[in-house]
Design a protein around this motif. Sequence first.
Motif, short mmCIF file in Angstrom:
data_model
loop_
_atom_site.label_atom_id
_atom_site.label_comp_id
_atom_site.label_asym_id
_atom_site.label_seq_id
_atom_site.Cartn_x
_atom_site.Cartn_y
_atom_site.Cartn_z
N LEU A 52 2.47 47.28 -10.63
CA LEU A 52 1.14 46.39 -11.42
C LEU A 52 1.05 45.51 -12.32
N TRP A 53 2.17 45.42 -13.09
CA TRP A 53 2.05 44.48 -14.04
C TRP A 53 2.86 43.15 -13.21
N ILE A 54 3.88 43.81 -12.58
CA ILE A 54 4.48 43.06 -11.89
C ILE A 54 3.81 41.71 -10.80
N ARG A 55 2.91 42.29 -10.16
CA ARG A 55 1.90 42.31 -9.09
C ARG A 55 1.18 41.12 -10.60
N GLN A 56 0.48 41.90 -11.36
CA GLN A 56 -0.81 40.81 -11.95
C GLN A 56 0.09 39.56 -12.45
N HIS A 57 0.84 39.81 -13.60
CA HIS A 57 1.58 38.65 -14.12
C HIS A 57 2.09 37.70 -13.11
N LYS A 58 1.86 37.90 -11.38
CA LYS A 58 2.87 37.15 -10.74
C LYS A 58 1.34 36.28 -10.11
N LEU A 59 -0.04 36.68 -10.06
CA LEU A 59 -0.85 35.92 -9.72
C LEU A 59 -1.30 35.84 -11.24
N ILE A 60 -1.69 35.67 -12.27
CA ILE A 60 -1.43 35.26 -13.20
C ILE A 60 -0.61 33.90 -13.73
N LEU A 61 0.65 34.03 -13.47
CA LEU A 61 1.39 32.68 -13.33
C LEU A 61 0.87 31.88 -12.16
N VAL A 78 4.63 21.62 -14.11
CA VAL A 78 4.67 22.90 -13.64
C VAL A 78 6.03 22.74 -13.68
N SER A 79 6.94 21.71 -13.79
CA SER A 79 8.22 21.61 -13.56
C SER A 79 8.62 22.03 -15.10
N PHE A 80 7.62 21.66 -16.05
CA PHE A 80 8.09 21.35 -17.45
C PHE A 80 8.42 23.23 -17.31
N ILE A 81 7.58 24.17 -16.52
CA ILE A 81 6.98 25.68 -17.23
C ILE A 81 7.89 26.77 -15.75
N ARG A 82 8.79 25.90 -14.89
CA ARG A 82 9.43 26.43 -14.09
C ARG A 82 10.36 27.50 -14.06
N LEU A 83 11.00 27.62 -15.36
CA LEU A 83 12.02 28.09 -14.83
C LEU A 83 11.77 29.31 -16.00
N TYR A 84 10.42 29.91 -16.39
CA TYR A 84 10.02 30.51 -17.37
C TYR A 84 10.12 32.10 -16.45
N GLU A 85 9.77 33.42 -16.49
CA GLU A 85 9.88 34.10 -15.74
C GLU A 85 8.27 35.04 -15.35
N THR A 86 7.73 35.37 -16.61
CA THR A 86 6.69 35.73 -17.44
C THR A 86 5.39 34.75 -17.78
N SER A 87 4.19 35.29 -16.78
CA SER A 87 2.68 34.87 -17.22
C SER A 87 2.87 34.05 -18.76
N LYS A 88 3.35 34.87 -19.85
CA LYS A 88 3.43 35.14 -21.33
C LYS A 88 4.08 34.29 -22.08
N SER A 89 5.12 34.08 -21.45
CA SER A 89 6.27 32.77 -22.16
C SER A 89 6.04 31.51 -21.31
N ALA A 90 5.57 31.09 -19.51
CA ALA A 90 4.74 30.01 -19.41
C ALA A 90 4.11 29.09 -20.65
N TRP A 91 2.91 30.30 -20.77
CA TRP A 91 1.84 30.74 -21.42
C TRP A 91 2.00 29.66 -22.88
N ASP A 92 2.74 30.87 -22.89
CA ASP A 92 3.34 30.51 -24.83
C ASP A 92 4.41 29.06 -24.94
N LYS A 93 5.09 28.28 -24.03
CA LYS A 93 5.12 27.17 -24.07
C LYS A 93 4.81 26.10 -23.71
N LEU A 94 3.44 26.21 -22.62
CA LEU A 94 2.24 25.34 -22.44
C LEU A 94 1.66 25.56 -24.58
#
Length: 169
Positions: free
Chosen positions: A55-64, A76-92
């Motif tokens: 469930l967590w993986i599914r939700q995270h993928k939808l958010i990402l 997008v190219s700037f965050i494409r290597l981040y694996e979780t929605s949290k890490s992408a959000w934090d970078k942004l």
Amino acid sequence: MLNEPKTQESATNNYAFTLLLTGYGILGYIDGTLPYPRLVIKENGQDQVNHSYSLWIRQHKLILSAIIASLTKTMVSFIRLYETSKSAWDKLESTYGKPSKGHIMALKSQLRKITRGNKIITESTHLVKSIVDEISVLDTPVGDDYKELSTAIRARDNPISFVELHEKL
């Protein structure tokens, strides 16, 4: 690209995303309060597949996916290597969420240079409101440039609404 200033639009998008995720009860995926669960847990002394993991993986993928869909190609190219929605959000957030001093100065300069010119009063007041709102979103005081106007507004017995100010101008 890295120093791209936070604009009113990006601040609004950030706010809208936060409201949306809060409304769905999933803000924890990007603020870290719902951490990545383990795939396997011990239950009655036995290793079991943790159902909350999928469930967590599914939700995270939808958010990402939603985050990515709201970004420009450059971002997008700037965050494409981040694996979780949290890490992408934090970078942004760390990259675009902090206003640059230059951007704030440019906004204040725009505000000082606004003249009615050949614009109708509605256009001028909405432009002023837009810039002041952006400065406010950036948690920066407008400054001394508008002391006289703000003093006159504060001297009133009743607060003035934007509509009333617009009519008086």
